[in-house]
Design an enzyme around this catalytic site. Structure first.
Site, short mmCIF file in Angstrom:
data_model
loop_
_atom_site.label_atom_id
_atom_site.label_comp_id
_atom_site.label_asym_id
_atom_site.label_seq_id
_atom_site.Cartn_x
_atom_site.Cartn_y
_atom_site.Cartn_z
N LEU A 15 46.03 -9.99 49.65
CA LEU A 15 46.90 -10.84 49.97
C LEU A 15 48.09 -10.62 49.61
O LEU A 15 49.21 -11.10 50.16
CB LEU A 15 46.41 -12.12 49.07
CG LEU A 15 45.12 -12.86 49.61
CD1 LEU A 15 44.95 -14.10 48.69
CD2 LEU A 15 44.94 -13.27 50.97
N ALA A 36 47.60 -0.85 40.77
CA ALA A 36 47.29 0.18 41.83
C ALA A 36 48.47 0.57 42.45
O ALA A 36 49.55 -0.24 42.43
CB ALA A 36 46.44 -0.66 42.72
N ASP A 51 49.86 -3.15 33.70
CA ASP A 51 48.73 -3.73 33.81
C ASP A 51 48.92 -4.74 33.11
O ASP A 51 49.47 -5.08 32.04
CB ASP A 51 48.11 -2.51 32.69
CG ASP A 51 46.59 -2.94 32.60
OD1 ASP A 51 46.16 -3.94 32.90
OD2 ASP A 51 45.95 -2.03 32.03
N PHE A 71 49.07 -13.36 41.64
CA PHE A 71 48.00 -12.96 42.33
C PHE A 71 47.00 -11.77 41.81
O PHE A 71 46.22 -11.72 42.39
CB PHE A 71 48.29 -12.77 43.88
CG PHE A 71 48.47 -14.03 44.71
CD1 PHE A 71 49.71 -15.00 44.27
CD2 PHE A 71 47.63 -14.30 45.67
CE1 PHE A 71 49.67 -16.15 44.96
CE2 PHE A 71 47.73 -15.47 46.16
CZ PHE A 71 48.90 -16.48 45.95
N GLY A 73 44.80 -9.46 39.29
CA GLY A 73 43.54 -9.50 38.46
C GLY A 73 42.45 -9.19 39.37
O GLY A 73 42.48 -8.75 40.26
N TYR A 136 34.19 -14.40 36.50
CA TYR A 136 35.23 -14.58 37.46
C TYR A 136 35.71 -16.34 37.51
O TYR A 136 37.01 -16.51 37.30
CB TYR A 136 34.90 -14.14 38.60
CG TYR A 136 36.27 -14.24 39.82
CD1 TYR A 136 37.22 -13.64 39.58
CD2 TYR A 136 35.69 -15.27 40.91
CE1 TYR A 136 38.40 -13.93 40.85
CE2 TYR A 136 36.77 -15.57 42.02
CZ TYR A 136 38.07 -14.86 41.69
OH TYR A 136 38.95 -15.06 42.45
N LYS A 140 39.13 -18.22 36.24
CA LYS A 140 39.97 -18.92 36.78
C LYS A 140 40.20 -20.54 36.18
O LYS A 140 41.55 -21.10 36.27
CB LYS A 140 39.77 -19.02 38.14
CG LYS A 140 39.82 -17.74 38.75
CD LYS A 140 41.15 -17.08 39.07
CE LYS A 140 41.17 -16.03 39.94
NZ LYS A 140 42.81 -15.27 40.14
P1 NAI Z 1 42.55 -7.90 45.44
O1 NAI Z 1 41.52 -7.63 44.50
O2 NAI Z 1 42.55 -7.34 46.78
O3 NAI Z 1 44.14 -7.96 44.77
C1 NAI Z 1 44.17 -8.12 43.46
C2 NAI Z 1 45.14 -7.26 42.77
O4 NAI Z 1 45.19 -7.27 41.51
C3 NAI Z 1 44.56 -5.65 43.22
O5 NAI Z 1 45.48 -4.99 43.76
C4 NAI Z 1 44.24 -5.07 41.71
O6 NAI Z 1 44.74 -3.68 41.57
C5 NAI Z 1 45.36 -5.93 40.87
N1 NAI Z 1 44.86 -6.03 39.51
C6 NAI Z 1 43.60 -6.05 39.10
N2 NAI Z 1 43.56 -5.96 37.72
C7 NAI Z 1 44.85 -5.89 37.17
C8 NAI Z 1 45.47 -5.67 36.14
N3 NAI Z 1 44.71 -5.57 34.98
N4 NAI Z 1 46.82 -5.52 35.98
C9 NAI Z 1 47.71 -5.59 37.41
N5 NAI Z 1 46.95 -5.76 38.35
C10 NAI Z 1 45.87 -5.88 38.53
O7 NAI Z 1 42.40 -9.56 45.71
P2 NAI Z 1 42.98 -10.66 46.92
O8 NAI Z 1 41.83 -10.99 47.78
O9 NAI Z 1 44.28 -10.11 47.41
O10 NAI Z 1 43.14 -11.85 45.92
C11 NAI Z 1 44.46 -11.94 45.16
C12 NAI Z 1 44.42 -13.24 44.16
O11 NAI Z 1 43.98 -14.39 44.72
C13 NAI Z 1 43.46 -12.70 43.09
O12 NAI Z 1 43.73 -13.45 41.75
C14 NAI Z 1 42.17 -13.63 43.53
O13 NAI Z 1 41.21 -13.73 42.47
C15 NAI Z 1 42.89 -14.88 44.32
N6 NAI Z 1 41.79 -15.30 45.22
C16 NAI Z 1 41.79 -14.70 46.59
C17 NAI Z 1 40.85 -15.19 47.53
C18 NAI Z 1 40.68 -14.75 48.65
O14 NAI Z 1 40.13 -15.17 49.51
N7 NAI Z 1 41.55 -13.56 48.92
C19 NAI Z 1 40.15 -16.53 47.09
C20 NAI Z 1 40.41 -17.07 45.95
C21 NAI Z 1 41.20 -16.48 45.14
C1 15L Z 2 37.56 -15.64 45.78
O1 15L Z 2 37.75 -15.97 44.86
C2 15L Z 2 37.76 -14.04 45.99
O2 15L Z 2 38.78 -13.48 45.34
C3 15L Z 2 37.74 -13.69 47.51
O3 15L Z 2 37.24 -12.32 47.44
C4 15L Z 2 36.40 -14.35 48.33
O4 15L Z 2 35.09 -13.90 47.60
C5 15L Z 2 36.59 -15.85 48.21
O5 15L Z 2 36.59 -16.13 46.46
C6 15L Z 2 35.40 -16.74 48.67
O6 15L Z 2 34.92 -17.63 47.92
O7 15L Z 2 35.19 -16.45 49.82
#
Ligand code: NAI
Ligand code: 15L
Length: 266
Positions: A15, A36, A51, A71, A73, A136, A140
């Protein structure tokens, strides 16, 4: 509707990379952060590796920022210690940094996994009891409580978005209900940043899908009006073989997360 500087954590993620582009109109400077590697800063960008588990680094990250989009984590189910550092310590560090640096608005990427153990036959609003489905989801849920506390105690406002499934397209039957398009996510973030007086608002992040499990009545003040729907993907999703009716992905709102783990020590 434009701020001077917005901090985006998780900028290297799925995202984060989308939002790096789509949020451009909303700030003079986007400060992008992740653990990253990220692409180098372009015009109107600052790239700051950090971090979230490092308290002092997070404090510096929030300096001179008008709003934070959190975003970063661990975004899937993992052993508790990994979740603890990135998500639980991480969000505490983030709000402490907001408090110390005078940041007044946070948007928190929460998740449907906060309520994932509810059945798909239920309809939930933001006041429904939480039923986290994983470490997880617990992290949240804690994050939402931190947001609530920092509003009550320090007046820092937050919109917690319980994101469903935000990907280019719904990948399976469950995501026909949970899907959130990138365009609708961006529109919801715009509302979350610029609607006055949100206190701590919880909103379900979903597009205008035909069959949904969530009711956003308590977030009506945001004026979020999704424009996309998973229905345009119906044929391609239904061409996949249907999982058995008792498969977690067909029973629980959180799908497969309810059955992840346990993580035994080797
Ligand atoms: P993602 O896993 O692709 O991105 C998360 C980023 O957080 C990664 O780039 C990672 O390197 C970074 N990260 C992890 N640990 C870290 C740390 N200790 N310090 C700094 N950075 C750290 O996940 P995505 O899909 O982009 O999701 C972004 C956010 O939205 C997350 O918090 C996720 O839980 C939340 N989310 C996403 C959903 C989705 O459908 N994509 C659904 C529900 C929530
Ligand atoms: C989340 O919270 C995750 O970050 C994402 O990777 C998907 O698994 C999403 O929920 C989902 O429920 O589809």
């Amino acid at each position: 509707n434009r701020l001077d500087r917005i901090l985006l954590t998780g900028a290297a993620g799925g995202l984060g990379k989308v939002l790096r582009q789509s949020l451009r109109p909303y700030a003079r400077i986007l400060r992008l952060s992740d653990l990253a590697p990220m692409d180098p800063a372009g015009p109107g960008e600052e790239v700051v590796p950090c971090d979230l588990a490092d308290r002092d680094a997070v404090d510096a990250l929030a300096r001179d920022v008008d709003a934070i989009l959190h975003f970063g984590g661990v975004s899937v189910e993992r052993p508790f210690e990994e979740i603890l550092d990135a998500n639980i310590r991480g969000i505490f560090h983030l709000y402490e940094a907001a408090r110390r640096n005078g940041v007044k608005r946070v948007v928190f990427a929460s998740s449907n996994h906060v309520i994932g153990f509810h059945k798909q036959t239920e309809t939930l609003d933001a006041h429904a009891p939480r039923r986290p489905d994983s470490y997880y989801g617990l992290s949240k849920s804690y994050g939402e409580d931190v947001a609530s506390f920092y509003f009550d105690r320090y007046g820092i406002e937050t919109v917690s978005i319980r994101i469903g499934s935000s990907f280019p397209a719904p990948a399976n039957r469950r995501m026909m209900s949970t899907w959130l398009s990138y365009r609708d996510l961006t529109a919801l973030l715009e509302r979350a940043l610029f609607t006055p007086g949100v206190g701590h608002t919880v909103v379900y992040g979903m597009s205008d899908n035909d069959v949904v499990w969530w009711d956003n009545r308590h977030a009506a003040h945001l004026g979020y009006a999704p424009q996309d729907s998973s229905r345009v993907f119906r044929d391609q999703v239904e061409a996949q073989p249907a999982p058995p009716a008792d498969d977690p992905s067909m029973v629980y709102q959180g799908g497969a997360f309810v059955a992840a783990g346990p993580f035994e020590a080797p």
